[in-house]
Scaffold this motif. Structure first.
Motif, PDB file in Angstrom:
ATOM      1  N   GLY A 159      11.523  42.576  -2.158  1.00  0.00           N
ATOM      2  CA  GLY A 159      11.655  43.050  -3.327  1.00  0.00           C
ATOM      3  C   GLY A 159      10.713  42.154  -4.397  1.00  0.00           C
ATOM      4  O   GLY A 159      10.989  42.045  -5.520  1.00  0.00           O
ATOM      5  N   GLU A 160       9.619  42.102  -3.708  1.00  0.00           N
ATOM      6  CA  GLU A 160       8.587  41.258  -4.557  1.00  0.00           C
ATOM      7  C   GLU A 160       7.819  42.017  -5.089  1.00  0.00           C
ATOM      8  O   GLU A 160       6.407  42.480  -4.293  1.00  0.00           O
ATOM      9  CB  GLU A 160       7.991  40.076  -3.555  1.00  0.00           C
ATOM     10  N   GLN A 161       7.858  42.380  -6.256  1.00  0.00           N
ATOM     11  CA  GLN A 161       7.024  43.647  -6.599  1.00  0.00           C
ATOM     12  C   GLN A 161       5.785  43.208  -7.221  1.00  0.00           C
ATOM     13  O   GLN A 161       4.779  43.954  -7.286  1.00  0.00           O
ATOM     14  CB  GLN A 161       7.845  44.335  -8.034  1.00  0.00           C
ATOM     15  N   LEU A 197      -1.090  46.959  -2.720  1.00  0.00           N
ATOM     16  CA  LEU A 197      -1.279  48.173  -3.156  1.00  0.00           C
ATOM     17  C   LEU A 197      -2.518  48.411  -3.599  1.00  0.00           C
ATOM     18  O   LEU A 197      -3.298  49.218  -3.224  1.00  0.00           O
ATOM     19  CB  LEU A 197      -0.168  49.048  -3.973  1.00  0.00           C
ATOM     20  N   GLU A 198      -2.854  47.557  -4.698  1.00  0.00           N
ATOM     21  CA  GLU A 198      -4.254  47.585  -5.097  1.00  0.00           C
ATOM     22  C   GLU A 198      -5.346  47.247  -4.169  1.00  0.00           C
ATOM     23  O   GLU A 198      -6.438  47.927  -3.983  1.00  0.00           O
ATOM     24  CB  GLU A 198      -4.312  46.347  -6.084  1.00  0.00           C
ATOM     25  N   LEU A 211       4.261  50.128 -10.429  1.00  0.00           N
ATOM     26  CA  LEU A 211       4.875  48.964 -10.195  1.00  0.00           C
ATOM     27  C   LEU A 211       4.688  47.874 -11.419  1.00  0.00           C
ATOM     28  O   LEU A 211       5.519  47.136 -12.001  1.00  0.00           O
ATOM     29  CB  LEU A 211       4.511  48.161  -8.718  1.00  0.00           C
ATOM     30  N   ARG A 212       3.424  47.742 -11.841  1.00  0.00           N
ATOM     31  CA  ARG A 212       3.019  46.743 -12.645  1.00  0.00           C
ATOM     32  C   ARG A 212       3.604  47.166 -14.168  1.00  0.00           C
ATOM     33  O   ARG A 212       3.908  46.160 -14.939  1.00  0.00           O
ATOM     34  CB  ARG A 212       1.291  46.603 -12.938  1.00  0.00           C
ATOM     35  N   ARG A 213       3.530  48.417 -14.378  1.00  0.00           N
ATOM     36  CA  ARG A 213       4.191  49.081 -15.767  1.00  0.00           C
ATOM     37  C   ARG A 213       5.485  48.442 -15.724  1.00  0.00           C
ATOM     38  O   ARG A 213       6.360  48.083 -16.704  1.00  0.00           O
ATOM     39  CB  ARG A 213       4.148  50.366 -16.060  1.00  0.00           C
ATOM     40  N   ARG A 214       6.509  48.791 -14.611  1.00  0.00           N
ATOM     41  CA  ARG A 214       7.888  48.565 -14.582  1.00  0.00           C
ATOM     42  C   ARG A 214       8.264  46.916 -14.717  1.00  0.00           C
ATOM     43  O   ARG A 214       9.137  46.743 -15.317  1.00  0.00           O
ATOM     44  CB  ARG A 214       8.091  49.004 -13.076  1.00  0.00           C
TER      45      ARG A 214
END
Length: 331
Positions: A31-33, A40-41, A66-69
């Motif tokens: 769960g380490e976003q 992913l990058e 993810l980064r927006r979230r």
């Protein structure tokens, strides 16, 4: 992702990608976003470097989501910049321009001077591709001052190369020569073959603009040899195509045609439609000079088909030129 810079430097894409996939899975399970987005990058960058562009876009968009979230504004800007680079590589120039503009705004709001200058450089390259040399030059002069104050020699050299491009296409070849020589001086000071090979191709274009095809040929041959050693097929093909143009300026059309064919073969293998279209147009010019009009018509026909899928000003102008030549061929 400590090893990412090492893998990028050594072009060890298989190891780089395998490591990133492991990190993506581990971060997702935990769960380490933040870590998942960064991995992913990295996958997106690995796919980009190996020209798997659809896959690269998928990874970068997943990272951006993810980064927006999680509200990671800096990460969002990095992802937006990566999407801009994809647009630039695919020659979707309006899309690239919009992404880079968004990235610049976010980094400026965050007060990150280096990243703001870096994304502005990417925006300037897009403007050069759009044929907007004067606007690009103004932007490049701003980022050049930033990189010099930051002491970033690599980005300074790249900005000088872009400045040369903008000046050359604005009918200022002498100014372009000063800019690209300054860039190559940085590459020589650092003994960096990657920079020497990449910026050397722009130096060759400047020499052709100055009416020095012999020097342009020497620089292209040197750049091609460096790129072959580094394993960068696309940039090697660009140098070969440039050498072919220099041979044409020297009236050595058989040698020119051979190099344009070699460049075209590489671009075809890589799926680089814009570059392939240009190489085929150059090949057609050499074949016409050799009197092989049938082969020239075939090369121009393919070039017209390839170039017609792009709608930016430079592409339209080249497409129209190829169409006129094809008409003059009697087809």
């Amino acid at each position: 992702m400590v090893m990412r810079a090492v893998y990028m430097h050594q072009n060890a894409f298989d190891d780089w990608e395998a490591t990133a996939r492991i990190v993506v899975e581990a971060a997702a399970r935990a769960g380490e976003q933040h870590g998942e987005a960064e991995a992913l990058e990295t996958l997106g960058k690995a796919a980009f470097q190996t020209l798997r562009l659809d896959e690269a876009e998928e990874h970068h968009r997943a990272s951006l989501a993810l980064r927006r979230r999680i509200g990671d504004r800096r990460g969002m800007a990095v992802s937006v910049n990566a999407l801009g680079l994809l647009g630039l590589r695919r020659r979707r120039l309006d899309e690239a321009r919009a992404h880079f503009g968004d990235g610049v705004e976010i980094f400026r709001e965050l007060g990150d001077r280096r990243w703001t200058a870096l994304v502005r450089s990417n925006l300037a390259e897009t403007l050069c591709e759009l044929g907007q040399g004067a606007e690009a030059r103004t932007l490049i002069e701003q980022v050049l001052a930033d990189f010099r104050q930051l002491g970033d020699r690599a980005c300074e050299g790249n900005a000088l190369c872009l400045l040369s491009w903008a000046q050359r296409t604005s009918d200022e070849p002498e100014a372009a020569a000063r800019s690209i020589r300054a860039a190559l001086s940085i590459a020589d000071d650092e003994n960096n073959q990657v920079w020497q090979g990449h910026w050397g191709t722009e130096a060759a274009r400047v020499e052709r603009a100055l009416g020095n095809p012999e020097e342009a040929l020497r620089l292209c041959q040197k750049s091609a040899a460096v790129q072959q050693k580094l394993g960068d097929a696309s940039r090697e093909a660009a140098a070969l195509d440039g050498a072919g143009e220099a041979y044409q300026s020297l009236g050595r059309f058989e040698e020119a045609a051979e190099l344009h064919r070699r460049a075209a073969q590489t671009y075809r293998r890589l799926g680089s439609r814009w570059q392939l279209g240009r190489a085929q147009a150059h090949l057609a010019d050499a074949l016409t000079s050799l009197g092989d009009h049938e082969a020239a018509r075939a090369a121009r026909g393919e070039a017209l088909h390839l170039l017609g899928s792009f709608d930016d000003p430079r592409a339209i102008a080249l497409t129209e030129k190829v169409a006129r030549c094809l008409s003059d061929d009697g087809t």
